[in-house]
Write an enzyme that holds these catalytic residues in place. Structure first.
Site, PDB file in Angstrom:
ATOM      1  N   PRO A 248     109.072  41.278  11.464  1.00  0.00           N
ATOM      2  CA  PRO A 248     107.623  41.469  11.307  1.00  0.00           C
ATOM      3  C   PRO A 248     107.274  42.950  11.380  1.00  0.00           C
ATOM      4  O   PRO A 248     107.697  43.644  12.284  1.00  0.00           O
ATOM      5  CB  PRO A 248     107.026  40.723  12.502  1.00  0.00           C
ATOM      6  CG  PRO A 248     108.108  39.846  13.013  1.00  0.00           C
ATOM      7  CD  PRO A 248     109.401  40.506  12.653  1.00  0.00           C
ATOM      8  N   GLU A 249     106.532  43.417  10.379  1.00  0.00           N
ATOM      9  CA  GLU A 249     106.081  44.803  10.380  1.00  0.00           C
ATOM     10  C   GLU A 249     104.570  44.822  10.612  1.00  0.00           C
ATOM     11  O   GLU A 249     103.969  43.788  10.824  1.00  0.00           O
ATOM     12  CB  GLU A 249     106.469  45.460   9.058  1.00  0.00           C
ATOM     13  CG  GLU A 249     107.983  45.403   8.849  1.00  0.00           C
ATOM     14  CD  GLU A 249     108.523  46.567   8.042  1.00  0.00           C
ATOM     15  OE1 GLU A 249     107.964  47.672   8.158  1.00  0.00           O
ATOM     16  OE2 GLU A 249     109.489  46.369   7.308  1.00  0.00           O
TER      17      GLU A 249
ATOM     18  N   HIS B   7     113.285  27.237  21.881  1.00  0.00           N
ATOM     19  CA  HIS B   7     112.981  28.609  21.467  1.00  0.00           C
ATOM     20  C   HIS B   7     111.533  28.991  21.756  1.00  0.00           C
ATOM     21  O   HIS B   7     111.109  30.096  21.467  1.00  0.00           O
ATOM     22  CB  HIS B   7     113.247  28.786  19.972  1.00  0.00           C
ATOM     23  CG  HIS B   7     114.659  28.464  19.581  1.00  0.00           C
ATOM     24  ND1 HIS B   7     115.739  29.157  20.074  1.00  0.00           N
ATOM     25  CD2 HIS B   7     115.153  27.504  18.760  1.00  0.00           C
ATOM     26  CE1 HIS B   7     116.856  28.647  19.563  1.00  0.00           C
ATOM     27  NE2 HIS B   7     116.524  27.649  18.764  1.00  0.00           N
TER      28      HIS B   7
ATOM     29  N   ARG C  37     115.821  34.451  18.029  1.00  0.00           N
ATOM     30  CA  ARG C  37     116.844  35.443  18.378  1.00  0.00           C
ATOM     31  C   ARG C  37     116.524  36.239  19.638  1.00  0.00           C
ATOM     32  O   ARG C  37     117.341  37.014  20.104  1.00  0.00           O
ATOM     33  CB  ARG C  37     117.090  36.371  17.180  1.00  0.00           C
ATOM     34  CG  ARG C  37     117.656  35.580  16.003  1.00  0.00           C
ATOM     35  CD  ARG C  37     117.995  36.458  14.837  1.00  0.00           C
ATOM     36  NE  ARG C  37     119.060  37.397  15.150  1.00  0.00           N
ATOM     37  CZ  ARG C  37     119.489  38.328  14.292  1.00  0.00           C
ATOM     38  NH1 ARG C  37     118.917  38.435  13.099  1.00  0.00           N
ATOM     39  NH2 ARG C  37     120.456  39.134  14.618  1.00  0.00           N
TER      40      ARG C  37
ATOM     41  N   ARG D  34     109.474  70.746   8.617  1.00  0.00           N
ATOM     42  CA  ARG D  34     110.465  69.750   9.028  1.00  0.00           C
ATOM     43  C   ARG D  34     111.445  69.520   7.895  1.00  0.00           C
ATOM     44  O   ARG D  34     111.058  69.359   6.746  1.00  0.00           O
ATOM     45  CB  ARG D  34     109.765  68.412   9.381  1.00  0.00           C
ATOM     46  CG  ARG D  34     108.734  68.492  10.496  1.00  0.00           C
ATOM     47  CD  ARG D  34     109.351  68.487  11.879  1.00  0.00           C
ATOM     48  NE  ARG D  34     110.287  67.386  12.108  1.00  0.00           N
ATOM     49  CZ  ARG D  34     109.931  66.182  12.558  1.00  0.00           C
ATOM     50  NH1 ARG D  34     108.665  65.915  12.814  1.00  0.00           N
ATOM     51  NH2 ARG D  34     110.846  65.255  12.772  1.00  0.00           N
TER      52      ARG D  34
END
Ligand SMILES: [Zn+2]
Length: 291
Positions: free
Chosen positions: A2-3, A113, A133, A172
């Protein structure tokens, strides 16, 4: 994984199911690395509290409780925060799925879970955290207690401006893709969206951040916001285990230009999409469109 868009979609959908409801009790699984705060302490601290609001900081969800304490949730790789009434068959194992009638599939039952189950005094739908997980994190912080990771986060990726991106990249040598993934610069930015935004801006991911012009940074920031907003609109990317809290699948995965399309023709020029590893992350780009 998930982002930001998936976490934001989760936040928007779970907020009305969480905010303003008094917690009667909380059930957890046994202690494991998912519980940064021991489960017994978590159960004790949350019982009797009411969530005042639910915010997002980068990829973290922050539930502000009525006694000033906070519950921090990170979904990790496979975390799913949803309401009891979720209907996605993806939440079940294939054996469980095949043995159930379609009607029975429509109601999810907590399994091994399901690490957190919040019950409310109103007796309405419970809120559950399921994580196969267990790379997710659950942290409870007392009133005023700091959180080094949260406190270090940069500007939210949904709000980044060109000037801010330009300033962050000055002098940078780091590759622009790696700068975008640096959470102390851009909170919540993730791999898929970084690849997509760089493609849409025509910037090669390996280019030194300091070599981007002010105009390119302006376009890149605008594209990042657009890509993330578009993904939020379509419910996030349903790659692997992500499901939205109401159980429906996200649709953004069908709009990808480069991410996970190695060897496929570029949608703009037909050149084969290339994959390299940058900062230990898979990076996808078009060698012809991106300079
Ligand atoms: Zn191309």
């Amino acid at each position: 994984m998930p982002e930001l868009p998936e976490v934001e979609v989760t936040r928007r959908r779970i907020e009305p199911l969480l905010v303003g409801r008094r917690i009667r009790e909380v059930h957890t699984t046994r202690p494991s690395y998912l519980f940064i705060t021991p489960p017994a302490k978590l159960r004790r601290s949350l019982s009797g509290r009411t969530v005042d609001w639910l915010a997002r900081r980068g990829k973290y969800l922050v539930a502000q409780l009525d006694d000033g304490s906070r519950l921090i949730v990170h979904l990790g790789m496979t975390g799913q925060l949803f309401s009891e009434a979720a209907v996605s068959p993806r939440l079940m194992s294939s054996t469980a799925r095949s043995s159930l009638t379609p009607e029975a599939q429509r109601r999810f039952r907590p399994d091994l879970h399901t690490h957190l189950r919040i019950c409310f005094e109103d007796g309405g739908p419970q809120v559950l955290l399921r994580d196969v997980r267990k790379f997710g994190k659950l942290i409870w912080l007392g009133a005023g207690e700091p959180h080094p990771r949260l406190d270090r986060l940069g500007i939210d990726a949904l709000e980044i401006s060109g000037a801010q991106l330009f300033a962050a990249g000055r002098k940078r040598k780091v590759a622009i893709k790696n700068l975008l993934l640096d959470q102390s610069v851009l909170a919540g930015m993730g791999n898929i969206y970084a690849d997509e935004a760089l493609f849409l801006t025509g910037v090669r991911p390996t280019r030194a951040a300091g070599r981007l012009t002010r105009i390119e940074c302006e376009r890149l920031a605008q594209t990042i916001r657009k890509v993330l907003e578009r993904s939020i609109e379509t419910g996030g990317s349903s790659i692997r285990d992500y499901v939205t809290p109401d159980g429906s699948d996200g649709a953004y995965q069908f709009e990808r230009w480069v991410y996970a399309r190695t060897g496929e023709p570029c949608g703009r020029c037909g050149h084969a999409i290339r994959r390299i590893v940058l900062g230990q992350r898979s990076t996808h780009y078009c060698p012809s469109c991106q300079k």
